[in-house]
Design a protein around this motif. Structure first.
Motif, PDB file in Angstrom:
ATOM      1  N   ALA A 375      38.180  41.727  51.703  1.00  0.00           N
ATOM      2  CA  ALA A 375      38.115  42.268  50.343  1.00  0.00           C
ATOM      3  C   ALA A 375      37.856  43.775  50.372  1.00  0.00           C
ATOM      4  O   ALA A 375      38.492  44.543  49.640  1.00  0.00           O
ATOM      5  CB  ALA A 375      37.019  41.552  49.558  1.00  0.00           C
ATOM      6  N   MET A 379      40.497  47.174  49.045  1.00  0.00           N
ATOM      7  CA  MET A 379      40.153  48.021  47.895  1.00  0.00           C
ATOM      8  C   MET A 379      40.221  49.504  48.255  1.00  0.00           C
ATOM      9  O   MET A 379      40.028  49.887  49.417  1.00  0.00           O
ATOM     10  CB  MET A 379      38.742  47.669  47.394  1.00  0.00           C
ATOM     11  CG  MET A 379      38.649  46.274  46.780  1.00  0.00           C
ATOM     12  SD  MET A 379      37.034  45.921  46.055  1.00  0.00           S
ATOM     13  CE  MET A 379      36.041  45.662  47.515  1.00  0.00           C
ATOM     14  N   GLY A 384      36.572  50.736  44.428  1.00  0.00           N
ATOM     15  CA  GLY A 384      36.443  49.299  44.612  1.00  0.00           C
ATOM     16  C   GLY A 384      35.185  48.719  43.983  1.00  0.00           C
ATOM     17  O   GLY A 384      34.129  49.340  43.976  1.00  0.00           O
ATOM     18  N   ASP A 403      37.409  40.749  44.259  1.00  0.00           N
ATOM     19  CA  ASP A 403      37.646  42.171  44.484  1.00  0.00           C
ATOM     20  C   ASP A 403      38.745  42.667  43.546  1.00  0.00           C
ATOM     21  O   ASP A 403      39.500  41.866  42.994  1.00  0.00           O
ATOM     22  CB  ASP A 403      38.031  42.436  45.944  1.00  0.00           C
ATOM     23  CG  ASP A 403      39.385  41.852  46.301  1.00  0.00           C
ATOM     24  OD1 ASP A 403      39.427  40.817  46.979  1.00  0.00           O
ATOM     25  OD2 ASP A 403      40.430  42.417  45.878  1.00  0.00           O
ATOM     26  N   ASN A 404      38.789  43.981  43.368  1.00  0.00           N
ATOM     27  CA  ASN A 404      39.838  44.582  42.535  1.00  0.00           C
ATOM     28  C   ASN A 404      40.810  45.375  43.405  1.00  0.00           C
ATOM     29  O   ASN A 404      41.238  46.464  43.057  1.00  0.00           O
ATOM     30  CB  ASN A 404      39.232  45.483  41.461  1.00  0.00           C
ATOM     31  CG  ASN A 404      38.470  46.666  42.064  1.00  0.00           C
ATOM     32  OD1 ASN A 404      38.087  46.620  43.228  1.00  0.00           O
ATOM     33  ND2 ASN A 404      38.258  47.713  41.279  1.00  0.00           N
ATOM     34  N   GLY A 405      41.150  44.785  44.554  1.00  0.00           N
ATOM     35  CA  GLY A 405      42.030  45.441  45.517  1.00  0.00           C
ATOM     36  C   GLY A 405      43.497  45.299  45.178  1.00  0.00           C
ATOM     37  O   GLY A 405      43.889  45.081  44.024  1.00  0.00           O
ATOM     38  N   SER A 406      44.311  45.378  46.213  1.00  0.00           N
ATOM     39  CA  SER A 406      45.765  45.394  46.035  1.00  0.00           C
ATOM     40  C   SER A 406      46.338  44.040  45.668  1.00  0.00           C
ATOM     41  O   SER A 406      47.467  43.936  45.189  1.00  0.00           O
ATOM     42  CB  SER A 406      46.438  45.894  47.325  1.00  0.00           C
ATOM     43  OG  SER A 406      46.051  45.081  48.433  1.00  0.00           O
ATOM     44  N   GLY A 407      45.575  42.952  45.900  1.00  0.00           N
ATOM     45  CA  GLY A 407      46.075  41.626  45.566  1.00  0.00           C
ATOM     46  C   GLY A 407      47.028  41.078  46.615  1.00  0.00           C
ATOM     47  O   GLY A 407      47.375  41.741  47.596  1.00  0.00           O
ATOM     48  N   SER A 450      45.186  35.133  43.206  1.00  0.00           N
ATOM     49  CA  SER A 450      45.408  36.566  43.349  1.00  0.00           C
ATOM     50  C   SER A 450      46.608  37.006  42.526  1.00  0.00           C
ATOM     51  O   SER A 450      47.515  36.213  42.250  1.00  0.00           O
ATOM     52  CB  SER A 450      45.632  36.927  44.822  1.00  0.00           C
ATOM     53  OG  SER A 450      45.734  38.326  44.985  1.00  0.00           O
ATOM     54  N   LYS A 454      45.938  43.700  40.993  1.00  0.00           N
ATOM     55  CA  LYS A 454      44.726  43.424  40.218  1.00  0.00           C
ATOM     56  C   LYS A 454      43.584  42.875  41.060  1.00  0.00           C
ATOM     57  O   LYS A 454      42.429  42.935  40.645  1.00  0.00           O
ATOM     58  CB  LYS A 454      45.044  42.448  39.075  1.00  0.00           C
ATOM     59  CG  LYS A 454      45.969  43.043  38.016  1.00  0.00           C
ATOM     60  CD  LYS A 454      46.111  42.114  36.832  1.00  0.00           C
ATOM     61  CE  LYS A 454      46.978  42.736  35.750  1.00  0.00           C
ATOM     62  NZ  LYS A 454      47.110  41.850  34.569  1.00  0.00           N
ATOM     63  N   GLY A 455      43.866  42.300  42.221  1.00  0.00           N
ATOM     64  CA  GLY A 455      42.793  41.815  43.076  1.00  0.00           C
ATOM     65  C   GLY A 455      42.888  40.331  43.373  1.00  0.00           C
ATOM     66  O   GLY A 455      43.836  39.654  42.964  1.00  0.00           O
ATOM     67  N   SER A 456      41.866  39.843  44.070  1.00  0.00           N
ATOM     68  CA  SER A 456      41.861  38.447  44.525  1.00  0.00           C
ATOM     69  C   SER A 456      40.499  37.815  44.261  1.00  0.00           C
ATOM     70  O   SER A 456      39.472  38.501  44.205  1.00  0.00           O
ATOM     71  CB  SER A 456      42.180  38.366  46.020  1.00  0.00           C
ATOM     72  OG  SER A 456      43.401  39.002  46.323  1.00  0.00           O
TER      73      SER A 456
END
Length: 468
Positions: A375, A379, A384, A403-407, A450, A454-456
């Motif tokens: 995670a 980000m 992140g 998390d608000n990462g790349s997904g 995911s 928007k994230g996973s």
């Protein structure tokens, strides 16, 4: 009389439609054959793994009884005593797998008789050894030679059965490759049809504008249908690649088990010899440091072998009751450097008064740390936000890591827990596989949702401790 241009257009599109229909029917037949061969390949791999497991348990029993008669320590009999019960599931599974193969089923019954004979010989050897004050007698030697002959016969039988299955595997693999080639031919044929259709439309356009419009309309419809078929063919190719990945993982597991046996057998002899020499030298301090060195490195090698096997089988857990909130805090301490390095904001949402969970603390920390590290890496620095929460959901300990990462795209989600699948340039593809194995070994579940950009969200459900 020559056909009018309009009739030519109609005739051309009818011909194309028939070719596409024929291509689709052939594709459907080939796909059905591919699925059939895939099932047969999986069936063969399961049989080979069961045969390896059966031989492995018998080898462990022989090693344990030999160690007992060399060291005269009853702890070596534990593997011997446990092995017989472990053989039963393998025999039942093989009997079910071979219920339609009379030849292999007959061989299996013969193999079972020889294995029972081998256990009878080992039992008589142990009784004779105990009755003669743990001394080697001529009778014991005779039984040992006979036992070796029986074991050699068992190995030959297992090899024969494996070779038969490997021949089946090679034949089925060749059939799958043949089906794949056929599918590729359909793809090329479909592309050629599309090209011919485009050329035909262009010619008609130059001759008659009205005919060109009709041709364009038909071409668009057939192009969409063609693209749909091509997408289906690409999906079939993807499934075939997944099958090859499964075969690779199964082969890796067999290689790992073979390597483990080849290493552990001489390692056992080294340990036995070390203990015997230590005993003969009556604790001579000049040699103690060397014996300790031998024992320490032997244990280290054994641990390395165990780690190799952990990626393909479940391990025995050392469970203890612990607060899940405290366990997550310990994991976050290990990940703190990564969080600070990327300036990730951490948001905790622990439920107060949560019951204890019974887990293998170190293994569960590994599982949670794998998800948290993934995670963090997904980000952006200073943007992140990592949210970790716990809750009692339907009498289960529910852990969420958001998390608000790349997904993750939908295609990757379907394969995210597969061995060797990774989206990282330098990833091994075993982190989440290991995580899933640990969670399943605790009789828990793990799910992921995911959306790209928007994230996973990873959701883990564990059972509470029995005394909770």
């Amino acid at each position: 009389m020559k056909l009018q241009i309009e009739n030519r257009v109609k005739a051309g599109y009818i011909a194309v439609f028939l070719l596409l229909t024929l291509s689709y029917i052939s594709f459907f037949i080939s796909t059905s054959k591919l699925k059939e061969q895939t099932t047969l390949v999986q069936h063969t791999n399961i049989i080979i793994n069961r045969l390896q497991s059966l031989l492995s348990h018998l080898t462990d029993a022989e090693t344990g009884s030999r160690g007992y008669m060399i060291i005269k320590d009853t702890q070596f009999l534990s593997e011997y005593n446990e092995s017989f019960s472990l053989l039963k599931p393998d025999f039942l599974a093989l009997r079910e797998l071979w219920k339609d193969n009379e030849m292999q089923e007959t061989r299996l019954e013969t193999l079972k008789t020889r294995i029972n004979e081998k256990y009878r010989i080992m039992k008589e050897m142990i009784i004779s050894f105990d009755n003669h004050d743990m001394q080697t007698t001529d009778s014991l030697k005779s039984m040992s030679y006979h036992g070796k002959e029986v074991m050699d016969t068992i190995r030959d039988m297992v090899n024969t059965m494996e070779n038969t299955e490997k021949n089946f595997l090679a034949e089925r693999t060749n059939k799958m490759n043949s089906v794949l080639k056929t599918l590729n031919v359909f793809i090329i044929t479909s592309i050629i049809i599309a090209v011919v259709l485009a050329l035909y439309s262009w010619v008609v356009y130059n001759k008659e504008n009205r005919a060109k419009k009709i041709a364009a309309s038909h071409a668009t419809r057939y192009r969409i249908e063609l693209e749909k078929r091509v997408d289906e063919l690409n999906e079939a190719n993807r499934e075939l690649k997944e099958l090859r990945s499964i075969e690779k993982f199964a082969a890796s597991g067999r290689i790992a088990r073979q390597m483990a046996h080849e290493i552990r057998n001489p390692l056992t002899n080294i340990g036995l010899a070390s203990e015997q020499l230590r005993s003969d030298l009556n604790g001579n301090e000049d040699y103690v440091i060397f014996f300790d060195m031998i024992d320490r490195n032997a244990k280290r090698i054994n641990q390395l072998v165990s780690d190799l096997l952990n990626s393909t089988k479940f391990a025995q857990l050392q469970v203890e009751d612990i607060s899940i909130n405290d366990l997550i805090d310990e994991v976050l301490i290990d990940a703190n450097d990564r969080l600070e390095l990327k300036s990730i904001k951490l948001v905790k949402g622990y439920e107060d008064g949560m019951c204890m969970v019974s887990v293998d603390k170190e293994r569960m920390k590994i599982a949670l740390l794998n998800i948290i590290v993934n995670a963090i890496e997904a980000m952006e620095a200073e943007k992140g936000i990592l949210k970790i929460g716990t809750a009692n959901v339907n009498n289960k300990c529910c852990i969420t890591i958001i998390d608000n990462g790349s997904g993750i795209n939908k295609e990757s989600i379907a394969k995210i827990f597969e061995p060797y699948f990774t989206g990282k340039p330098k990833g091994t593809g075993l982190g989440l596989t290991s995580t899933q194995n640990i969670i399943l070994n605790h009789k828990g579940t793990i799910d992921v949702e995911s959306e790209e950009g928007k994230g996973s969200t990873f959701t883990i459900n564990l059972n509470f401790a029995e005394n909770c």
